[in-house]
Design an enzyme around this catalytic site. Structure first.
Site, PDB file in Angstrom:
ATOM      1  N   ASP A 179     -27.388  70.302 -36.551  1.00 51.65           N
ATOM      2  CA  ASP A 179     -26.701  69.076 -36.183  1.00 51.65           C
ATOM      3  C   ASP A 179     -25.358  69.548 -35.595  1.00 51.65           C
ATOM      4  O   ASP A 179     -25.016  70.726 -35.693  1.00 51.65           O
ATOM      5  CB  ASP A 179     -26.502  68.205 -37.422  1.00 51.65           C
ATOM      6  CG  ASP A 179     -25.680  66.961 -37.157  1.00 51.65           C
ATOM      7  OD1 ASP A 179     -25.865  66.334 -36.110  1.00 51.65           O
ATOM      8  OD2 ASP A 179     -24.822  66.642 -38.006  1.00 51.65           O
ATOM      9  N   ASP A 185     -21.985  67.183 -35.112  1.00 48.49           N
ATOM     10  CA  ASP A 185     -20.805  66.534 -35.689  1.00 48.49           C
ATOM     11  C   ASP A 185     -20.777  66.727 -37.201  1.00 48.49           C
ATOM     12  O   ASP A 185     -21.721  66.382 -37.902  1.00 48.49           O
ATOM     13  CB  ASP A 185     -20.804  65.044 -35.344  1.00 48.49           C
ATOM     14  CG  ASP A 185     -20.574  64.810 -33.870  1.00 48.49           C
ATOM     15  OD1 ASP A 185     -19.440  65.018 -33.410  1.00 48.49           O
ATOM     16  OD2 ASP A 185     -21.532  64.444 -33.161  1.00 48.49           O
TER      17      ASP A 185
END
Length: 220
Positions: A7, A9
């Site tokens: 991922d 953020d």
């Protein structure tokens, strides 16, 4: 072949405080007051999905596309200003994965321009074999679409992929895709329930790639 999918953020960039601030500021222009607790519930989801739900919840009159564009421009400008660094340990993890022969992917809910701004600013674009935005699949997290598509493009079976996530929605998406999930406990991502993840870490340095498997070191 083994794959490792990040991922972005809250995992590569500690960006959730930036997202929260920009989203609160933009909403205030349109007469909508957003509490941080409400924003925490959207962590890991696509921005467009978030803005559509905020508009519905608050009966707001703004145009989703206009608000989305304004928020994205502010966030990208901050990233390219050079005021932010990658989360500690990320560059070392990327190098270790590459040295141990892993195929490396990124599956983020953020728009591609923001993803590219982050990767280019940090000088880590070349580590990634595949980069996917949640806007490029039919359904955003917590649906598994972006993780399944990333694995397919990597040429790695889902059950041979490990995912690093900081958000409950992202953990749910990766599990639904049939992948091993490491939850990264990032306090700046708010109160995220990562209990469904196979492992949890508080420090990226706990993740130690080896040729045959990913080893998780316990906190000292």
């Amino acid at each position: 072949m083994r794959g490792f999918i990040f991922d972005m953020d809250g995992v590569i960039i500690d960006s959730e405080p930036l997202h929260f601030q920009v989203e609160q500021d933009v909403c205030k222009k349109y007469g909508v007051e957003l509490a941080e607790k409400e924003l925490e519930s959207y962590v890991g989801t696509r921005a467009r999905d978030m803005w559509q739900q905020i508009k519905k919840t608050h009966g707001a009159t703004f145009e989703v596309s206009a608000v989305l564009n304004e928020a994205n421009e502010r966030k990208q400008a901050y990233v390219v200003s050079g005021k932010v660094e990658p989360i500690s340990g990320i560059k070392e993890l990327l190098a270790a994965l590459k040295n141990n022969g892993y195929r490396i992917g990124l599956a983020s809910s953020s728009p591609r321009p923001f993803i590219e701004a982050v990767l280019n600013s940090f000088g880590i674009s070349d580590y990634f074999d595949v980069v996917m935005s949640g806007e490029e699949v039919a359904n955003g997290k917590p649906a598994p679409d972006v993780y399944r598509e990333t694995a397919e493009k990597l040429g790695v079976q889902p059950d041979a992929c490990t995912v690093l996530e900081d958000a409950a929605h992202g953990v749910q998406a990766a599990l639904a895709a049939g992948m091993r999930v490491i939850g990264f406990v990032n306090p700046n991502s708010g109160s995220q329930d990562l209990s469904a993840a196979h492992d949890q870490v508080n420090d990226i340095g706990q993740i130690q790639p080896q040729a045959a498997e990913i080893v998780i070191e316990k906190n000292q």
